[in-house]
Scaffold this active site. Structure first.
Site, PDB file in Angstrom:
ATOM      1  N   SER A   1       0.842  -1.197   0.000  1.00 43.78           N
ATOM      2  CA  SER A   1       0.000   0.000   0.000  1.00 43.78           C
ATOM      3  C   SER A   1       0.882   1.254   0.000  1.00 43.78           C
ATOM      4  O   SER A   1       1.651   1.478   0.944  1.00 43.78           O
ATOM      5  CB  SER A   1      -0.902  -0.033   1.243  1.00 43.78           C
TER       6      SER A   1
HETATM    7  N1  LIG Z   1      -5.660   8.771   2.678  1.00 45.37           N
HETATM    8  C1  LIG Z   1      -5.361   7.538   3.362  1.00 45.37           C
HETATM    9  C2  LIG Z   1      -5.604   6.371   2.436  1.00 45.37           C
HETATM   10  C3  LIG Z   1      -5.480   5.059   3.154  1.00 45.37           C
HETATM   11  C4  LIG Z   1      -6.143   3.932   2.396  1.00 45.37           C
HETATM   12  O1  LIG Z   1      -7.099   4.135   1.646  1.00 45.37           O
HETATM   13  N2  LIG Z   1      -5.632   2.714   2.595  1.00 45.37           N
HETATM   14  C5  LIG Z   1      -6.239   1.575   1.951  1.00 45.37           C
HETATM   15  C6  LIG Z   1      -5.150   0.583   1.592  1.00 45.37           C
HETATM   16  S1  LIG Z   1      -4.070   1.274   0.386  1.00 45.37           S
HETATM   17  C7  LIG Z   1      -7.181   0.948   2.958  1.00 45.37           C
HETATM   18  O2  LIG Z   1      -6.874   0.853   4.117  1.00 45.37           O
HETATM   19  N3  LIG Z   1      -8.356   0.530   2.500  1.00 45.37           N
HETATM   20  C8  LIG Z   1      -9.308  -0.142   3.332  1.00 45.37           C
HETATM   21  C9  LIG Z   1     -10.557   0.629   3.600  1.00 45.37           C
HETATM   22  O3  LIG Z   1     -10.666   1.787   3.118  1.00 45.37           O
HETATM   23  O4  LIG Z   1     -11.433   0.083   4.263  1.00 45.37           O
HETATM   24  C10 LIG Z   1      -3.896   7.566   3.845  1.00 45.37           C
HETATM   25  O5  LIG Z   1      -3.104   8.306   3.247  1.00 45.37           O
HETATM   26  O6  LIG Z   1      -3.571   6.881   4.837  1.00 45.37           O
END
Ligand SMILES: N[C@@H](CCC(=O)N[C@@H](CS)C(=O)NCC(=O)O)C(=O)O
Length: 210
Positions: free
Chosen positions: A9
């Site tokens: 990620s």
């Molecule tokens: N803007 C956030 C984005 C984080 C994000 O979307 N992470 C994804 C993985 S790349 C995630 O955890 N997705 C799971 C969800 O949204 O439930 C950051 O910079 O931390």
């Protein structure tokens, strides 16, 4: 310090690399957000259930941009990585917000489409090119994204630009971005090893989706 993350990620990579640069040993908690049990456990800490999530002595922080600024302000030996001077800091913040709202946003939206085997529209590709043109301009004006030295903005933008490898996007038209990438990578401890690990995990992830 517990760090809930997945190496593939991009937002997780920024804070991981910054922690390494700061000499912080993270207690790594590999988290698959698609696994219901792991997701429920994460949701107890972070109602938004996103990775990365950091827990520092009971203090929970999520959003990678909030994590990198927290780590730099709390653990860096000086303010170089996140300068206190309001004018310099405003440029660092602008780059961070540019990344979350513009550059990384375009990249991740296109990656999600490609995962669904859909084609991005011409408009989306144009937006991505515009964002890369802006980054090219930033790193033409200065050797690093926001200053004449490394700042937290470089960590976030590096992770975003590296994610272009998912799209096999050509960086040939952006010579200053390519030079900046090399400059930043050279300042990060064991970066090549880290990248190999990311690539191996990415390959396994892509294979698991087929
Ligand atoms: N803007 C956030 C984005 C984080 C994000 O979307 N992470 C994804 C993985 S790349 C995630 O955890 N997705 C799971 C969800 O949204 O439930 C950051 O910079 O931390």
């Amino acid at each position: 310090m517990d760090y809930y993350y997945s190496l593939i990620s991009p937002p997780c990579q920024s804070a991981y690399l910054l922690a390494k640069k700061l000499g912080i040993t993270l207690n790594l908690k590999v988290t698959n957000v698609h696994d219901p049990v792991q997701r429920d456990a994460l949701t107890k800490l972070n109602p938004q259930h996103t990775i990365p999530t950091l827990v520092d002595n009971g203090h929970v922080v999520w959003e990678s941009y909030a994590i990198v600024t927290y780590l730099a302000e709390t653990y860096a030996k000086d303010d170089t990585l996140y300068p206190k001077d309001p004018k310099v800091r405003s440029i660092v913040n602008q780059r961070l917000f540019f990344d979350i709202g513009t550059l990384y946003k375009q990249i991740i939206d296109i990656i999600h489409l490609v995962f669904k085997k859909e084609q991005p529209s011409d408009e989306q590709m144009e937006k991505l090119t515009k964002a890369l043109d802006l980054l090219e301009r930033f790193v033409t004006e200065r050797p690093y994204a926001a200053a004449d030295h490394l700042t937290v903005a470089d960590f976030c933008l590096l992770s975003s630009v590296s994610a272009l490898s998912w799209l096999k996007h050509d960086l040939e038209p952006f010579p200053h971005i390519r030079a900046w990438l090399e400059r930043v990578k050279a300042e990060l401890p064991e970066y090549e090893e880290f990248r190999k690990q990311v690539e191996a995990e990415t390959k396994a992830y892509v294979a698991s989706r087929k």
